[in-house]
Design an enzyme around this catalytic site. Structure first.
Site, PDB file in Angstrom:
ATOM      1  N   GLU A   1      -8.700  -4.634  -5.339  1.00  0.00           N
ATOM      2  CA  GLU A   1      -8.182  -3.612  -4.418  1.00  0.00           C
ATOM      3  C   GLU A   1      -9.288  -2.634  -3.999  1.00  0.00           C
ATOM      4  OE1 GLU A   1      -4.999  -3.578  -3.427  1.00  0.00           O
ATOM      5  OE2 GLU A   1      -3.730  -4.356  -5.036  1.00  0.00           O
TER       6      GLU A   1
ATOM      7  N   HIS B   1      -7.676  -5.345  -1.065  1.00  0.00           N
ATOM      8  CA  HIS B   1      -6.427  -4.696  -0.677  1.00  0.00           C
ATOM      9  C   HIS B   1      -5.949  -5.237   0.664  1.00  0.00           C
ATOM     10  CE1 HIS B   1      -3.609  -1.317  -0.818  1.00  0.00           C
ATOM     11  NE2 HIS B   1      -3.924  -1.023   0.434  1.00  0.00           N
TER      12      HIS B   1
ATOM     13  N   SER C   1       0.841  -1.186   0.000  1.00  0.00           N
ATOM     14  CA  SER C   1       0.000   0.000   0.000  1.00  0.00           C
ATOM     15  C   SER C   1       0.885   1.249   0.000  1.00  0.00           C
ATOM     16  CB  SER C   1      -0.962  -0.035   1.186  1.00  0.00           C
ATOM     17  OG  SER C   1      -1.980   0.931   1.050  1.00  0.00           O
TER      18      SER C   1
END
Length: 520
Positions: free
Chosen positions: A304, A429, A182
């Protein structure tokens, strides 16, 4: 315990033997950024005379985590975990994520014990976040003594500390891999573009990074103006932030998160800015060879966007009206039909169907559409966000880097657990993090994988964690994982039965082309 004392350039550090690993935790790598050093870039730590007792992690950076204020401004510490035996160990550096707003190296999920058990020297560190690390006040009147990219300066200093000290811990400074997920993945990509860390690492793994989460000073003001609004202050009050109580300063952070998409659809939350530390957008710098020779693994998760696209307080556009506004604000209005045509699931008269629902409440080359269209599974917007923020720019990074080294690999995480199906998160995600850290016991790990057969989880751990370890040791992740060769390329698919497939993303990349957003 004297045999676990090492002599760094800052002073002696005492470590501890735990479960066959030697751990040195919470070592200061820069001066505490407090008092007059708030909003200043990291400064070298002054050497100490006594032995530093590296028994436990240092404080987290100041943050609001799920409604709880926590952390300290005095947070610039680094951690080392290594196997009890071995010298010239491969070094594996993890940069935590959290949207440049939350997170910590001390989160139990990020414990590097399994990397150390596999024969690596594992390093992690804290850096300043949100207001203290990534909010750019430098262009406002009366703020000439504020400095930009304080959080980036922390990361740079941590990397330089590794270069200067890791050998005394038994690490090989010539065999360093950096990894992050991330905002940590974005940080890895940033490192590939930052001149002052060139040569410190030889390999990089970027998981679900956001390569375009970098702004100019001018664009950054769009978010900072929202912050001031949320704080209930004006730009004349900004100097007061130097002495304000730290947690009080977080009120505006949440305000940005709630409002930034409605002001500028598609804009990222505050992050790094282009300045002397990061002179160019990472993708552009990598295209010019800024990371020449660095071996790269880069990839994304299939869904995601499920973590970010919401009916309210969304993190990315959740309606075609927002998508249209995003395109128009960035001079891409002519591309709207092509983008909607690509993402809308229907094959019948897609674009005209939206135009037919126009009203005259706002002036636009593409009129707004009814709000209920975001309820069409919401999937078009999840896919849009996934590609816009993660997949498309990651492919661009891979394509840029392969011009300077053949050693580039791409993956895509596609495993949908029973929990993923039940909750609608799908392959979201961060869902691969328990697997890359081989951590099945952490709370988040149990949420994602608690109902899965043990052999499936172990297989995925071997695929992901095992590949990261092999890459750090040998420079190659997996003999069954061919190198990236372009938009139509072999890609490793992490799934219940992982495999390499020829993934053709030519059309995806054609749709997005070289469109740029909020780069002015």
């Amino acid at each position: 315990m004297s045999k676990y004392i090492v002599n760094t350039k800052s002073g002696k550090v005492k470590g501890y033997l735990r479960e066959g690993r030697i751990e040195y935790l919470g070592i200061p790598y820069a001066k505490p950024p407090v008092g007059e050093l708030r909003f200043k870039r990291a400064q070298k730590i002054e050497p100490w005379n006594d032995v530093f007792d590296a028994k436990e992690y240092g404080p987290e950076a100041v943050q609001n985590d799920d409604g709880v204020n926590k952390g300290s401004e005095d947070c610039l510490t680094i951690n080392v975990q290594r196997p009890e035996k071995g010298e010239k160990l491969p070094v594996f550096v993890y940069i935590h994520g959290g949207g440049y707003t939350t997170g910590s190296a001390s989160v139990p999920l990020y414990n590097g014990k399994h990397f150390a058990d596999a024969g690596l020297l594992f390093v992690s560190f804290q850096y300043r976040m949100s207001v203290f690390g990534f909010y750019d006040f430098t262009t406002y009147p009366g703020c000439e003594d504020f400095e930009s990219n304080c959080g980036i300066s922390d990361q740079i200093m941590a990397m330089q500390w590794i270069r200067d000290n890791i050998e005394v811990f038994g690490g090989d400074p010539g065999n360093v891999t950096i990894n992050g997920e991330s905002a940590g993945g974005a940080s890895v990509i940033n490192m590939m573009a930052i001149p002052s860390v060139k040569g410190i690492f030889q390999k990089a793994i970027a998981q679900s990074g956001l390569p375009n989460c970098v702004m100019t000073h001018e664009t950054a003001r769009q978010n900072i103006d929202l912050y001031l609004e949320g704080m209930g202050i004006t730009e004349k009050d900004i100097p007061k932030l130097k002495t304000m109580e730290p947690y009080e300063m977080l009120k505006g952070v949440d305000y940005i998160a709630q409002h930034h998409q409605y002001k500028n659809p598609g804009m990222f939350l505050p992050g790094p800015v282009i300045d002397d530390l990061l002179p160019e957008r990472p993708i552009d710098a990598i295209r010019k060879g800024s990371a020449e020779g660095v071996k790269l693994i880069i990839g994304t998760n299939l869904h995601e966007g499920t973590m970010f696209v919401h009916p309210e307080n969304t993190g990315f556009p959740n309606s075609w009206a927002m998508v249209a506004e995003m395109m128009e604000k960035n001079d891409h209005a002519d591309e709207i039909p092509r983008v909607i045509d690509f993402y809308h699931p229907s094959k019948n008269d897609r674009f005209t169907k939206f135009i037919a629902q126009q009203n005259n409440s706002m002036s636009s080359s593409v009129p707004p559409v009814k709000e209920d269209f975001k309820q069409e599974g919401a999937y078009p917007f999840i896919a849009f966000a996934t590609d816009y923020a993660f997949q498309m720019p990651s492919v661009k990074v891979a394509e840029a880097q392969r011009q300077y080294t053949e050693d580039v690999w791409m993956y895509r995480y596609e495993f949908i657990s029973k929990s993923g199906w039940k909750t609608g998160w799908l392959a979201s995600h961060a869902f691969e993090l328990p697997l890359s850290f081989a951590n099945k016991d952490f709370e988040f790990s149990q949420f994602v994988f608690g109902d899965e057969p043990e052999d499936v989880v172990d297989s995925l751990i071997q695929e992901i964690h095992g590949s990261w370890v092999r890459f750090a040791k040998t420079g190659e992740p997996n003999p069954e994982w061919p190198r990236f060769i372009g938009y139509c390329s072999p890609v490793r698919i992490f799934a219940a039965e992982s495999k390499t497939v020829q993934l053709d993303r030519t059309e995806l990349m054609r749709v997005w082309g070289d469109m740029r957003f909020y780069e002015g």
